[in-house]
Scaffold this motif. Structure first.
Motif, mmCIF file in Angstrom:
data_model
loop_
_atom_site.group_PDB
_atom_site.id
_atom_site.type_symbol
_atom_site.label_atom_id
_atom_site.label_comp_id
_atom_site.label_asym_id
_atom_site.label_seq_id
_atom_site.Cartn_x
_atom_site.Cartn_y
_atom_site.Cartn_z
ATOM 1 N N VAL A 130 -65.421 5.190 -11.182
ATOM 2 C CA VAL A 130 -64.575 5.981 -10.296
ATOM 3 C C VAL A 130 -63.795 6.962 -11.153
ATOM 4 O O VAL A 130 -63.026 6.547 -12.023
ATOM 5 C CB VAL A 130 -63.603 5.097 -9.483
ATOM 6 N N ASN A 131 -64.037 8.259 -10.930
ATOM 7 C CA ASN A 131 -63.359 9.304 -11.709
ATOM 8 C C ASN A 131 -63.417 9.009 -13.209
ATOM 9 O O ASN A 131 -62.418 9.022 -13.905
ATOM 10 C CB ASN A 131 -61.918 9.491 -11.251
ATOM 11 N N ASP A 132 -64.604 8.714 -13.686
ATOM 12 C CA ASP A 132 -64.889 8.467 -15.107
ATOM 13 C C ASP A 132 -64.296 7.170 -15.664
ATOM 14 O O ASP A 132 -64.298 6.956 -16.870
ATOM 15 C CB ASP A 132 -64.440 9.643 -15.981
ATOM 16 N N GLU A 133 -63.782 6.283 -14.796
ATOM 17 C CA GLU A 133 -63.287 4.980 -15.234
ATOM 18 C C GLU A 133 -64.196 3.899 -14.670
ATOM 19 O O GLU A 133 -64.564 3.932 -13.509
ATOM 20 C CB GLU A 133 -61.855 4.743 -14.752
ATOM 21 N N GLN A 192 -55.444 3.543 -3.516
ATOM 22 C CA GLN A 192 -55.562 4.989 -3.357
ATOM 23 C C GLN A 192 -55.327 5.356 -1.893
ATOM 24 O O GLN A 192 -55.867 4.699 -1.004
ATOM 25 C CB GLN A 192 -56.970 5.466 -3.748
ATOM 26 N N THR A 214 -71.562 6.140 -8.947
ATOM 27 C CA THR A 214 -70.540 6.980 -9.564
ATOM 28 C C THR A 214 -69.778 7.655 -8.436
ATOM 29 O O THR A 214 -70.366 8.374 -7.630
ATOM 30 C CB THR A 214 -71.171 8.033 -10.497
ATOM 31 N N LEU A 217 -66.505 9.944 -7.089
ATOM 32 C CA LEU A 217 -65.518 10.973 -7.446
ATOM 33 C C LEU A 217 -64.548 11.084 -6.297
ATOM 34 O O LEU A 217 -64.937 11.378 -5.164
ATOM 35 C CB LEU A 217 -66.220 12.310 -7.702
ATOM 36 N N PHE A 275 -61.249 13.160 -5.052
ATOM 37 C CA PHE A 275 -60.531 14.390 -5.378
ATOM 38 C C PHE A 275 -59.676 14.833 -4.217
ATOM 39 O O PHE A 275 -59.903 14.448 -3.069
ATOM 40 C CB PHE A 275 -61.503 15.494 -5.823
#
Length: 66
Positions: free
Chosen positions: A5-8, A27, A56, A58, A60
């Motif tokens: 999630v968001n590069d984590e 969130q 994956t 993202l 935003f």
């Protein structure tokens, strides 16, 4: 189950929907947009769309344009 999630990287104990994931990650669901594997998922599908192994995600800030 492992996802990003968001590069984590995150590990989940069981499959969850998008809505459940947002709750687990603390969130807010308002004012955000979400893509899974580069595909935007409409908000009306968040209660039924399952997160899968290796996805994956993202998250935003949703921005109105014109």
């Amino acid at each position: 189950m492992n996802i990003t999630v968001n590069d984590e990287r995150y590990s989940l104990d069981m499959p969850v929907t998008i809505s459940q994931l947002l709750i687990e990650l603390k969130q807010p669901s308002m004012g955000v947009a979400l893509a899974i594997n580069d595909i935007i998922i409409p908000r009306e599908n968040w209660n039924t769309q399952m997160i899968n192994e290796g996805d994956t995600i993202l998250l935003f800030q949703a921005i109105a344009g014109g």
